[in-house]
Design an enzyme around this catalytic site. Structure first.
Site, PDB file in Angstrom:
ATOM      1  N   SER A 146     -62.166  19.623 120.606  1.00  0.00           N
ATOM      2  CA  SER A 146     -63.005  18.354 120.859  1.00  0.00           C
ATOM      3  C   SER A 146     -62.639  17.803 122.064  1.00  0.00           C
ATOM      4  O   SER A 146     -61.626  17.953 122.647  1.00  0.00           O
ATOM      5  CB  SER A 146     -62.741  17.339 119.685  1.00  0.00           C
ATOM      6  OG  SER A 146     -63.294  16.144 119.872  1.00  0.00           O
ATOM      7  N   TYR A 159     -57.378  11.698 114.634  1.00  0.00           N
ATOM      8  CA  TYR A 159     -58.341  12.899 114.828  1.00  0.00           C
ATOM      9  C   TYR A 159     -57.785  13.594 116.313  1.00  0.00           C
ATOM     10  O   TYR A 159     -57.751  14.578 116.457  1.00  0.00           O
ATOM     11  CB  TYR A 159     -59.621  12.696 114.956  1.00  0.00           C
ATOM     12  CG  TYR A 159     -60.641  13.720 115.042  1.00  0.00           C
ATOM     13  CD1 TYR A 159     -60.929  14.893 114.076  1.00  0.00           C
ATOM     14  CD2 TYR A 159     -61.420  14.015 116.298  1.00  0.00           C
ATOM     15  CE1 TYR A 159     -61.688  15.758 114.513  1.00  0.00           C
ATOM     16  CE2 TYR A 159     -62.116  14.787 116.409  1.00  0.00           C
ATOM     17  CZ  TYR A 159     -62.553  15.864 115.538  1.00  0.00           C
ATOM     18  OH  TYR A 159     -63.344  16.870 115.876  1.00  0.00           O
TER      19      TYR A 159
END
Ligand SMILES: NC(=O)c1ccc[n+]([C@@H]2O[C@H](COP(=O)([O-])OP(=O)(O)OC[C@H]3O[C@@H](n4cnc5c(N)ncnc54)[C@H](OP(=O)(O)O)[C@@H]3O)[C@@H](O)[C@H]2O)c1
Length: 253
Positions: A146, A159
């Protein structure tokens, strides 16, 4: 075997019910893919993905239970996947959870589960699979990282840290496998409109799962090792990465 454009004949997906995985499989099935192994926790969503794959031309659509956090089962899982599929040309790693940063900051066990799912569990699974790919002498592991991996933001650092770990691991694994015929491709999307983000307002430069799938196929064809989706995210994150921390920590991001 891959075709002349590096498109795989057989694909193993970790997180077979993922929207990005399903979009990628649709595009792969329109090319050379015929064997699909869908691995995940939820048998209903795996069955749905397998039925879709069969309707799009898969001659062999297999489902296998897989939990990223079940590290003690990963060697057995890899053995079953390769035994049932025969060769596997491409492994697509789309399992992952976003977590809930605000509540996870007050719940260490939940925060640890984000790490165990997105990072340590998938690292274990990747090692189990890499051993099999090395034995067959070829294979590509496409790992969904990501943009959050590039620099952890205060609003998303649990995250972000888990993806930073996975991202570094996948790159290191690719380097360690140099000359073995086995490679890694790290995919760094920004905001993607999928069920993972359906409760959120789309961020600027949001893309669809189909956009990510197209970028992955282009990355495979051109032999890339890291891709950003959309590509502009690379420049944005480079700028953010180099901002002095005293400024970065005050930004409302
Ligand atoms: N959507 C975005 O904005 C975005 C942006 C950048 C990166 N990514 C990454 O892209 C990947 C795919 O995301 P997506 O958007 O397609 O989301 P998604 O549709 O929610 O897919 C995530 C998949 O992970 C599976 N999963 C969760 N925990 C698991 C576990 N312990 N073991 C095995 N499977 C597990 C889920 O299955 P079950 O929960 O049904 O088991 C689900 O199929 C993820 O790694 C995500 O972090 C997404």
């Amino acid at each position: 075997m891959n075709d002349a454009f590096a498109m795989p004949e057989s694909v193993l997906v970790l997180g077979g019910g993922s929207d990005i995985a399903r979009a990628t499989l649709r595009q792969l099935l329109a090319r050379n893919t015929r064997t699909v192994v869908l691995a995940g926790r939820d048998s209903a969503s795996l069955d749905g993905a397998a039925a879709e794959a069969a309707s799009l031309g898969a001659t062999n659509a297999i489902t296998i239970p897989f939990d990223a956090t079940g590290v003690e089962s990963h060697l057995r899982f890899a053995e079953e996947a390769f035994t049932r599929a025969g060769e596997i040309d491409l492994v697509l790693v789309t399992a992952g959870i976003l977590g809930d940063q605000e509540s996870d900051e007050r719940d260490p066990k939940a925060a640890a589960n984000v790490m165990a799912t997105n990072f340590t569990g998938l690292a274990s699974a990747l090692l189990a699979i890499a051993g099999r790919l090395q034995a067959q002498g070829h294979g590509l592991m496409v790992v969904l990282s990501s943009v959050a991996a590039e620099r952890a933001r205060k609003s998303n650092f649990i995250y972000g840290a888990s993806k930073a770990g996975l991202d570094a691991f996948a790159q290191g694994l690719g380097d360690a496998l140099l000359d073995s015929g086995v490679k890694t491709l790290v995919v760094r999307p920004g905001f993607v409109r999928t069920k993972m983000t359906s409760h959120m307002s789309p961020a600027p430069l949001a893309v669809s799962a189909d956009d990510v799938a197209s970028a992955i196929l282009r990355g495979i064809e051109t032999g890339k090792e890291i891709i950003w989706v959309p590509p502009t995210m690379r420049l944005i994150m480079a700028a953010l990465r180099h901002l002095p921390r005293s400024l970065f920590r005050r930004m409302p991001i």
